[in-house]
Design an enzyme around this catalytic site. Sequence first.
Site, PDB file in Angstrom:
ATOM      1  N   TYR A  95       0.853  -1.174   0.000  1.00 43.68           N
ATOM      2  CA  TYR A  95       0.000   0.000   0.000  1.00 43.68           C
ATOM      3  C   TYR A  95       0.891   1.226   0.000  1.00 43.68           C
ATOM      4  O   TYR A  95       1.833   1.307   0.791  1.00 43.68           O
ATOM      5  CB  TYR A  95      -0.908   0.011   1.237  1.00 43.68           C
ATOM      6  CG  TYR A  95      -1.815   1.230   1.326  1.00 43.68           C
ATOM      7  CD1 TYR A  95      -1.569   2.245   2.254  1.00 43.68           C
ATOM      8  CD2 TYR A  95      -2.918   1.353   0.496  1.00 43.68           C
ATOM      9  CE1 TYR A  95      -2.401   3.351   2.339  1.00 43.68           C
ATOM     10  CE2 TYR A  95      -3.756   2.479   0.578  1.00 43.68           C
ATOM     11  CZ  TYR A  95      -3.481   3.468   1.498  1.00 43.68           C
ATOM     12  OH  TYR A  95      -4.295   4.575   1.581  1.00 43.68           O
TER      13      TYR A  95
ATOM     14  N   LYS B 167       4.505   9.639   8.658  1.00 49.67           N
ATOM     15  CA  LYS B 167       4.361   9.091  10.011  1.00 49.67           C
ATOM     16  C   LYS B 167       5.417   9.610  11.003  1.00 49.67           C
ATOM     17  O   LYS B 167       5.306  10.714  11.515  1.00 49.67           O
ATOM     18  CB  LYS B 167       4.332   7.554   9.935  1.00 49.67           C
ATOM     19  CG  LYS B 167       3.136   7.036   9.076  1.00 49.67           C
ATOM     20  CD  LYS B 167       3.113   5.559   8.976  1.00 49.67           C
ATOM     21  CE  LYS B 167       2.107   5.076   7.947  1.00 49.67           C
ATOM     22  NZ  LYS B 167       0.714   5.059   8.407  1.00 49.67           N
TER      23      LYS B 167
ATOM     24  N   ASP C 278       9.368   2.877  -0.486  1.00 50.82           N
ATOM     25  CA  ASP C 278       8.328   3.568   0.269  1.00 50.82           C
ATOM     26  C   ASP C 278       8.569   3.267   1.751  1.00 50.82           C
ATOM     27  O   ASP C 278       8.203   2.192   2.239  1.00 50.82           O
ATOM     28  CB  ASP C 278       6.946   3.097  -0.177  1.00 50.82           C
ATOM     29  CG  ASP C 278       5.855   3.799   0.615  1.00 50.82           C
ATOM     30  OD1 ASP C 278       4.670   3.646   0.269  1.00 50.82           O
ATOM     31  OD2 ASP C 278       6.174   4.485   1.611  1.00 50.82           O
TER      32      ASP C 278
END
Length: 422
Positions: free
Chosen positions: A142, A265, A237
Site C-alpha cells: 500500500y 508518520k 516507500d
Amino acid sequence: MGRSEELFERAKRVIPGGVNSPVRAFGSVGLTPRFISRADRQKIYDADGRAYTDYVGSWGPMILGHNHPVVREAVERAVKDGLSFGAATEHEVEMAELVCGAVPSVELVRMVNSGTEAVMSAVRAARGFTDRDKLVKFAGCYHGHSDAMLVKAGSGVMTAGVPDSAGVPASCARDTLTAAYNDLESVELLFAENPGRIAAVIVEPVAANMGVVEPAGGFLKGLRRLCDENGAALIFDEVITGFRLAFGGAQERYGVEADLVTYGKIIGAGMPVGAYGGRREIMERVAPVGSVYQAGTLSGNPVAMAAGLAQLRYLREHPEVYAHIESLGRRLRAGLREAAPGCAVTGAGSLCCLFFTPGPVVDYTTAKAADTARFARYFRFLLDRGIYTAPSQFEALFLSDAHTEGDVDALAACIADFFRTE
Ligand SMILES: Cc1ncc(COP(=O)(O)O)c(CN[C@@H](CN)CCC(=O)O)c1O
C-alpha cells in the site's frame, strides 16, 4: 449506549462511514469503533474513559509513545510563533539537513503533507526523470490512495477485499504493473515485457500493509540490480519503515540504496508530514528547479516541522530507543510463537504480525489465506481486555519506546488465553 456508539451514530450522518479513514471504522472486525479522547505513553483512552494498551500508535508515528514531553513542548513553543506562513522557514532547512544527514542516498528532500502525497510526487519525479510512464508495484503493498497506487493495494483496500478502487481510470491503472512480493522473476518478466517503458519500481522494503512480510534474502538487492539493468528508478516507500527499522530506515538495515525514498508518520511525530527525496539528479527535476511540478500550501508547516524535528533529534541522540524496540519486537514474536499454535508470526524490528494461517506468509496470496473471521474474534477478545491492536489482519502491530516487557508479555498471555478459548 456508550459515548463511542453515540458519536459513531452522529458521525455516520455527516462523514462517509463515520470515519475519516476507512480502516478506523472497524468494519472487518464487526464492532463499533472506539472514539479515542486522549493518549499518553503506550495507553489510549476512549470516549467512555476506558484505557487500552495501544499497538497501533496512530499507524506508526508514535515511535516514542504518545504525548512525549519532548515533542509536546516543541509544538507548544512553535505554536506561539504562529501556525503557518506560506513562506520558507528555518525549521524546514533543519528538517531537510537532518533527513539528508540520516540517509546517504538522500541528497535533496521535499516536504509534503502525507505519505500519499510523498509517493505520488516521487512517482512523478521518477517518470519526469526517465521520461517513461509505466510503474511496477507489488500486490498487497500500500502506497497511499493516489490513483496509480490503488491497484492490488494493501491496507484498507485489502481489508475491504476489493483489490482495486472504483473511480481510477483504466488509462491510469494500465500504467501500473503489479508483481508478486519476494518474487524477482515476476519483476524480471515485467521488464522483459515492457522494455524501456518502466519508470520505476516502488516497494515497501518491509511490507507492512498486507500484515508484515519481510523481504526474502536477496530480494531488495535483486530489485536494485534489475532497476540498474533496465534504467528504472528504485523507490523505497519508507512511510512505515523510515526512522523505525533504524535511524537510516530500511536502507541502513538492509544495505540497499534506493534512488528515491518516501517518508511519513514518524517524521511528523503525529502531525501531518510526508517527504520524498533521493538522488540529486532526479530531485533537481522538481519545480522550481526543474519541470516536474509539485507544491503544497502547508508543506513544511512550521508546527509540524517542530514536532517532527523534536522526535527525529531525540531518536538521533538516543540510539537506545532502537535497541529497546528491537528487543521488544523479538520478545513479542517469541511470545506469539508460543501463544498462537497454527499461526504464522512475522515481523521486523518493532513491527509484528500474527497471521491466522499456518504460513509461511511471503506475499499477497499467502497473506490472503488468513482466516479473517478468526482474526475478528481475536481482535474483539483483546479489545475487551484492554488491548488495542490493528482492526485488520492486513496491518501491523507497532511497538514504541513507551512499551515495556511487561506489556509485551501481557499481550502474549492474553493471546494464549484466546487460543485456549477457541
Ligand atoms: C507504506 C505506506 N505508504 C504510504 C501510506 C500513505 O500514507 P498517508 O497518506 O496515510 O499518510 C501508508 C499509510 N499506512 C496506513 C496504515 N497501514 C495508514 C492508515 C490509514 O490508511 O488510515 C503506508 O503504510
